[in-house]
Each structure stands twice: as structure tokens, then as C-alpha cells.
Design an enzyme around this catalytic site. Sequence first.
Site, mmCIF file in Angstrom:
data_model
loop_
_atom_site.group_PDB
_atom_site.id
_atom_site.type_symbol
_atom_site.label_atom_id
_atom_site.label_comp_id
_atom_site.label_asym_id
_atom_site.label_seq_id
_atom_site.Cartn_x
_atom_site.Cartn_y
_atom_site.Cartn_z
ATOM 1 N N LEU A 95 21.108 5.042 -6.520
ATOM 2 C CA LEU A 95 22.314 4.324 -6.080
ATOM 3 C C LEU A 95 22.420 2.953 -6.746
ATOM 4 O O LEU A 95 23.505 2.397 -6.832
ATOM 5 C CB LEU A 95 22.325 4.182 -4.553
ATOM 6 C CG LEU A 95 22.409 5.504 -3.776
ATOM 7 C CD1 LEU A 95 22.389 5.251 -2.277
ATOM 8 C CD2 LEU A 95 23.646 6.301 -4.169
ATOM 9 N N GLU A 119 11.582 6.524 -3.899
ATOM 10 C CA GLU A 119 11.899 5.462 -2.923
ATOM 11 C C GLU A 119 10.708 4.533 -2.694
ATOM 12 O O GLU A 119 10.882 3.324 -2.534
ATOM 13 C CB GLU A 119 12.368 6.057 -1.597
ATOM 14 C CG GLU A 119 13.636 6.911 -1.691
ATOM 15 C CD GLU A 119 14.806 6.227 -2.371
ATOM 16 O OE1 GLU A 119 14.902 4.990 -2.353
ATOM 17 O OE2 GLU A 119 15.631 6.945 -2.973
ATOM 18 N N HIS A 173 10.494 1.882 -5.194
ATOM 19 C CA HIS A 173 11.424 0.759 -5.000
ATOM 20 C C HIS A 173 10.795 -0.373 -4.200
ATOM 21 O O HIS A 173 11.056 -1.542 -4.481
ATOM 22 C CB HIS A 173 12.687 1.228 -4.253
ATOM 23 C CG HIS A 173 13.771 1.767 -5.138
ATOM 24 N ND1 HIS A 173 14.324 1.066 -6.178
ATOM 25 C CD2 HIS A 173 14.443 2.958 -5.101
ATOM 26 C CE1 HIS A 173 15.285 1.791 -6.751
ATOM 27 N NE2 HIS A 173 15.368 2.944 -6.122
HETATM 28 ZN ZN ZN Z 1 16.624 4.511 -6.488
#
Ligand code: ZN
Length: 182
Positions: free
Chosen positions: A98, A141, A144
Site C-alpha cells: 500500500l 508486514e 515494515h
Molecule cells: Zn507493505
Amino acid sequence: MNELKEIVLSPDPRLSQECAPVEKIDDEVRALAKRMLRVMYAADGCGLAGPQIGEMRQIVVIDVDYAGRGGKKNPYVLINPRIVTADGPEREGSEGCLSFPGVSVRVSRPSHVVVQALNLDGDLMQYEAADNLLAVCLQHEIDHVHGVTMFDHLPPIRRAEAQREYEAALAAGARPGDTEVE
Ligand code: ZN
């Protein structure tokens, strides 16, 4: 859509920073998880990490059943997630993010992963996945919250190509949740 405006886009420096562990799971953290899920679903994503909405904390939300697959919502909230095991043969798969609207890249990762994380009740949960979207999503994730993006996994030449593609996609008006721009 308002939620999409909350998403931090590359090259924002917050996407390259280590996040702090969550000290206490309280109402504020529960509200943050809810907000992250709202943003993730609005963007039709299957995962979102704290820094992607500017919250520099080790919190991740994942739902591999809903976005684009028309299934029922099945959200996971992972607080202070930790990869216990990442092994099995490396698999190369297509990933989007995203925070990088308009592009997808081929990333090679271990095919099997075991993850431990707290849930919103403070219970220690264990997740295991192999050869599926969840195995990729967990690794993507958790990266991140340590300041690592999918671009960081690319060899230099492919990374430079992907960077050019991404800049072109942004210039063409790509929004979070778009994986390709024609
Ligand atoms: Zn990502």
C-alpha cells in the site's frame, strides 16, 4: 476516500525506521488497531503495519481472506510480532504494498514461517504458514516494523528498475491499493 490519505508512501523516511515495541495494550492501542484495519480494508490490502500510517510502533494487521477474494473478514492483529522460524525452500512471488501504489515486484522469501505475537488481549499467539499468501504477508508486514520494504529485497539493478516504474506509476496517479497502472 479519506482512509487512503492516511497511508504513508515511499520514499517517506518513516518507512525505513525501526519501530518501538508496544509497551502496554490499552484502549489507545486497541483504537489504533481498529483504525489500521479500517485503512487496510478501505485500500483493499491484505496487510498493514504501523509505520504505513505513521505510527512507529510494532503493530501489524493482516487479513488474507477478504481483500479481492470476497471471503469473510478474518482480521489478525499482531503486536510486537517476532519471526521464530523462517525456512523451507525460497519462493519467488509477486508482492504489492500500500506504500508503493501502482507497482508489484517479484520477491524471494523463505516458504515457511513461524511467528509469535501478542493479540489485543495480551495473549501470546503463534502463527504458522507455508507456501501461501499468509506466509508472504507475515514476512512482508513484519519487515515494515523493522524499516524494511519489499524494494529492499531486490538486487540493485531490479531495484533501480522498480524505482523508475514506481515513480512513473505515481506520476500517472496511482493510489494505495493499485497494483498495476496500465
Ligand atoms: Zn507493505
